[in-house]
Design a protein around this motif. Structure first.
Motif, PDB file in Angstrom:
ATOM      1  N   CYS A 187       0.848  -1.197   0.000  1.00 55.84           N
ATOM      2  CA  CYS A 187       0.000   0.000   0.000  1.00 55.84           C
ATOM      3  C   CYS A 187       0.884   1.247   0.000  1.00 55.84           C
ATOM      4  O   CYS A 187       0.898   2.042   0.945  1.00 55.84           O
ATOM      5  N   LYS A 188       1.621   1.415  -1.098  1.00 58.87           N
ATOM      6  CA  LYS A 188       2.623   2.467  -1.191  1.00 58.87           C
ATOM      7  C   LYS A 188       2.000   3.847  -1.320  1.00 58.87           C
ATOM      8  O   LYS A 188       0.845   3.983  -1.723  1.00 58.87           O
ATOM      9  N   CYS A 194      -2.703  -2.463  -5.562  1.00 59.70           N
ATOM     10  CA  CYS A 194      -3.926  -3.181  -5.178  1.00 59.70           C
ATOM     11  C   CYS A 194      -4.062  -4.525  -5.883  1.00 59.70           C
ATOM     12  O   CYS A 194      -4.731  -5.427  -5.371  1.00 59.70           O
ATOM     13  N   TRP A 195      -3.433  -4.667  -7.053  1.00 62.55           N
ATOM     14  CA  TRP A 195      -3.600  -5.880  -7.848  1.00 62.55           C
ATOM     15  C   TRP A 195      -2.976  -7.108  -7.216  1.00 62.55           C
ATOM     16  O   TRP A 195      -3.287  -8.240  -7.598  1.00 62.55           O
ATOM     17  N   HIS A 196      -2.094  -6.927  -6.238  1.00 57.42           N
ATOM     18  CA  HIS A 196      -1.568  -8.118  -5.548  1.00 57.42           C
ATOM     19  C   HIS A 196      -1.662  -7.952  -4.031  1.00 57.42           C
ATOM     20  O   HIS A 196      -0.863  -8.491  -3.279  1.00 57.42           O
ATOM     21  N   CYS A 197      -2.657  -7.217  -3.594  1.00 59.32           N
ATOM     22  CA  CYS A 197      -2.882  -6.967  -2.173  1.00 59.32           C
ATOM     23  C   CYS A 197      -3.785  -8.040  -1.581  1.00 59.32           C
ATOM     24  O   CYS A 197      -4.914  -8.233  -2.046  1.00 59.32           O
ATOM     25  N   ALA A 198      -3.312  -8.703  -0.558  1.00 57.31           N
ATOM     26  CA  ALA A 198      -4.075  -9.800   0.048  1.00 57.31           C
ATOM     27  C   ALA A 198      -5.368  -9.326   0.709  1.00 57.31           C
ATOM     28  O   ALA A 198      -6.340 -10.073   0.786  1.00 57.31           O
ATOM     29  N   ILE A 199      -5.363  -8.076   1.190  1.00 57.40           N
ATOM     30  CA  ILE A 199      -6.558  -7.581   1.886  1.00 57.40           C
ATOM     31  C   ILE A 199      -7.424  -6.694   0.993  1.00 57.40           C
ATOM     32  O   ILE A 199      -8.342  -6.033   1.479  1.00 57.40           O
ATOM     33  N   GLU A 200      -7.160  -6.696  -0.308  1.00 66.29           N
ATOM     34  CA  GLU A 200      -7.923  -5.850  -1.232  1.00 66.29           C
ATOM     35  C   GLU A 200      -9.435  -6.075  -1.157  1.00 66.29           C
ATOM     36  O   GLU A 200     -10.208  -5.117  -1.169  1.00 66.29           O
ATOM     37  N   PRO A 201      -9.917  -7.326  -1.028  1.00 65.97           N
ATOM     38  CA  PRO A 201     -11.370  -7.521  -0.951  1.00 65.97           C
ATOM     39  C   PRO A 201     -12.008  -6.870   0.286  1.00 65.97           C
ATOM     40  O   PRO A 201     -13.205  -6.608   0.295  1.00 65.97           O
ATOM     41  N   THR A 209      -6.133   0.459  -7.690  1.00 63.90           N
ATOM     42  CA  THR A 209      -5.330   0.466  -8.908  1.00 63.90           C
ATOM     43  C   THR A 209      -5.323  -0.920  -9.572  1.00 63.90           C
ATOM     44  O   THR A 209      -5.593  -1.937  -8.931  1.00 63.90           O
ATOM     45  N   GLU A 210      -5.011  -0.915 -10.852  1.00 66.39           N
ATOM     46  CA  GLU A 210      -4.908  -2.143 -11.610  1.00 66.39           C
ATOM     47  C   GLU A 210      -3.442  -2.415 -11.944  1.00 66.39           C
ATOM     48  O   GLU A 210      -2.614  -1.501 -11.943  1.00 66.39           O
TER      49      GLU A 210
END
Length: 214
Positions: A187-188, A194-201, A209-210
């Motif tokens: 989360c820079k 966001c595309w490889h963030c484990a807590i994005e959902p 972001t994509e």
């Protein structure tokens, strides 16, 4: 963020990193305290490079005092604000020797009375060196807490108090490390990944972001 999502968020962070630790290198509460003092407006990588040379020579308040400001500067001059930090470190070591028997106190008030030590530094030492359930809100944690909706607030004090109320007790000790590492690597500041963030959902950030196109 409601309690169920908050719990799920920390369960996910725990799955990704079961045993989070600080990236500062240290082998005693004293070395941790000095490393955190040196880390203000500096990277952990930069601090570690300096302390790898410093600690074999001075790993106690007495040894650090023997170096003096000028001697200490030779080891930390690659770190930002090194002159001010050298003054704070030497003054802190003098207080540790004169008032605390050369030991780092396990007391917030005593820690915050040390030169250059504020609430954030005290929280890091209490949590990482002594295992207390504190959360040191730095820029990374402040950003993650606000972006995700976990503990939004206009300043670090508000965010800290909200986190202390919302983080489930079983996650409290490690929450500081999970959030800072997540902010540092995923989360820079400029563009969260966001595309490889484990807590994005679970995250409530609206401008997700994509992945960049190859």
């Amino acid at each position: 963020m409601n309690a169920a999502k908050c719990r799920a968020l920390f369960e996910t962070l725990r799955e990704v990193n079961p045993t989070p630790v600080t990236e500062l290198e240290y082998s005693s509460p004293f070395e941790l305290l000095i490393a955190v003092l040196l880390s203000a407006q500096a990277t952990d990588v930069g601090v570690n490079k300096a302390t790898r040379k410093l600690y074999p020579v001075a790993h106690s308040p007495e040894q650090m005092l023997a170096l003096g400001e000028d001697g200490l500067i030779e080891y930390i001059k690659t770190i930002g604000l090194y002159k001010t930090k050298a003054k704070h470190v030497i003054a802190t070591c003098r207080i540790l020797v004169e008032q605390h028997g050369g030991q780092v106190p396990r007391d917030r008030a005593a820690l915050e009375a040390l030169p250059g030590v504020g609430r954030k530094t005290a929280n890091v030492v209490l949590n990482t060196a002594f295992g207390e359930a504190t959360i040191a809100v730095d820029t990374h944690i402040f950003r993650v807490a606000n972006r995700t909706g976990l503990a939004p607030g206009k300043n670090v004090q508000v965010v800290e108090q909200k986190l202390l109320k919302t983080v489930p007790p079983e996650f409290m000790h490690d929450a500081h490390h999970w959030l800072i590492l997540h902010g540092r690597y995923v989360c820079k500041a400029r563009k969260p990944e966001c595309w490889h963030c484990a807590i994005e959902p679970l995250c409530e950030y609206r401008e997700k972001t994509e992945a960049p196109r190859l």
